[in-house]
Design an enzyme around this catalytic site. Sequence first.
Site, PDB file in Angstrom:
ATOM      1  CG  ASP A  51      -1.800   1.213   1.336  1.00 54.03           C
ATOM      2  OD1 ASP A  51      -2.444   1.554   0.332  1.00 54.03           O
ATOM      3  OD2 ASP A  51      -1.853   1.854   2.405  1.00 54.03           O
ATOM      4  CB  SER A  52       0.198   4.816  -0.512  1.00 49.90           C
ATOM      5  OG  SER A  52      -0.892   4.915   0.386  1.00 49.90           O
TER       6      SER A  52
ATOM      7  CB  CYS B 262      -9.403   4.696   0.766  1.00 51.89           C
ATOM      8  SG  CYS B 262      -7.734   5.097   1.363  1.00 51.89           S
TER       9      CYS B 262
ATOM     10  CB  CYS C 214      -3.238   0.284  -2.312  1.00 47.45           C
ATOM     11  SG  CYS C 214      -3.273   2.010  -2.802  1.00 47.45           S
TER      12      CYS C 214
ATOM     13  CD  GLU D 153       0.406   6.735   5.926  1.00 40.58           C
ATOM     14  OE1 GLU D 153       1.586   6.699   6.314  1.00 40.58           O
ATOM     15  OE2 GLU D 153      -0.199   5.725   5.539  1.00 40.58           O
TER      16      GLU D 153
ATOM     17  CG  HIS E 153      -4.787   4.994   4.477  1.00 42.38           C
ATOM     18  ND1 HIS E 153      -4.290   4.533   3.277  1.00 42.38           N
ATOM     19  CD2 HIS E 153      -3.709   5.452   5.172  1.00 42.38           C
ATOM     20  CE1 HIS E 153      -2.984   4.729   3.245  1.00 42.38           C
ATOM     21  NE2 HIS E 153      -2.598   5.272   4.383  1.00 42.38           N
TER      22      HIS E 153
HETATM   23  N1  DGL Z   1      -4.761   3.167   0.951  1.00 43.14           N
HETATM   24  C1  DGL Z   1      -4.865   3.612  -0.370  1.00 43.14           C
HETATM   25  C2  DGL Z   1      -6.123   3.259  -1.074  1.00 43.14           C
HETATM   26  O1  DGL Z   1      -6.698   2.248  -0.737  1.00 43.14           O
HETATM   27  C3  DGL Z   1      -4.080   4.802  -0.826  1.00 43.14           C
HETATM   28  C4  DGL Z   1      -4.366   6.098  -0.163  1.00 43.14           C
HETATM   29  C5  DGL Z   1      -3.419   7.165  -0.651  1.00 43.14           C
HETATM   30  O2  DGL Z   1      -2.194   6.948  -0.554  1.00 43.14           O
HETATM   31  O3  DGL Z   1      -3.893   8.184  -1.147  1.00 43.14           O
HETATM   32  O4  DGL Z   1      -6.570   3.915  -1.969  1.00 43.14           O
END
Ligand code: DGL
Length: 279
Positions: free
Chosen positions: A14-15, A188, A77, A156, A190
């Site tokens: 993931d990011s 997302c 992600c 984050e 996150h």
């Molecule tokens: N967790 C990510 C997603 O599912 C990326 C969020 C990001 O880095 O903008 O889209």
Amino acid sequence: MQLPSLTAPLGIFDSGVGGLSVLRAIRAQMPHENLLYFADQGHVPYGSRSLEEVRHFSEAITHFLLGQGAKLIVVACNTASAAALHYLRKTFPDIPFIGMEPAIKPAAEHTNSGVVGVLATPATFQGKLYASVVERFAKDVDVLQDTCQGLVEEIERGALEADSTRKILVAALRPMLDKGLDTVVLGCTHYPFVIPLIEEIVGESVRVIDPAPAVARQVERRLDALNLRQREEIQGEVQIFTSGEKAALESIIPKLREKIYLIQEVKWESGKPEIKGVS
Ligand code: DGL
């Protein structure tokens, strides 16, 4: 191609810390599997970047995880799945990939009010994957969208209950509630970390869908089909790589109510990740 050993790890990326919501579900589903997790915190957020750039990061991270012996890759992600899943499957035809797509299908099946809200990044909304899921499954449903600008950054830094985090969610969800929303799709990875806050804002009658458990079951089915399941009844190990700072990640993980696993820093060198201190 040589078959990977059953004890080989699953590679997850993931990011940033978002994909840990998927790792948690995979671990609950398959505690014996060894897991590698790559958090590209040197480039977070992905959501405001171009699809090409995210595709480039995703390919390089996949190379890295395969170099570490991964037997399957989970693109944990939504943004990277939107940008790169199709491309990765074409580029690495022998490798099984599992990606994320917004859970519009179950939302459309279960909504009573006919109003569904999707929270995801701008890049996810731009991708063809999202358009095709809406087109296939949500023709008769009103699908509302919000990019929750700044929410990934708040998560984050571990600010799960901060006023700034609440403000972003209230601004996204109130207008949806006014239109009769009864189902929220977390598009997302996150966002599952702020489910308690989301539930507080939308109330008990609104269903919040976190796709992570379904993705974990899909990973399990794929491993079974390929005969790649780890068979030894021992607790699997988790190794985390970050392209950000190890100390920062160590301090955030407990705020996400996650365990601290072994963490190693990597640095991006000539467009690809390399383990620090190893030349
Ligand atoms: N967790 C990510 C997603 O599912 C990326 C969020 C990001 O880095 O903008 O889209």
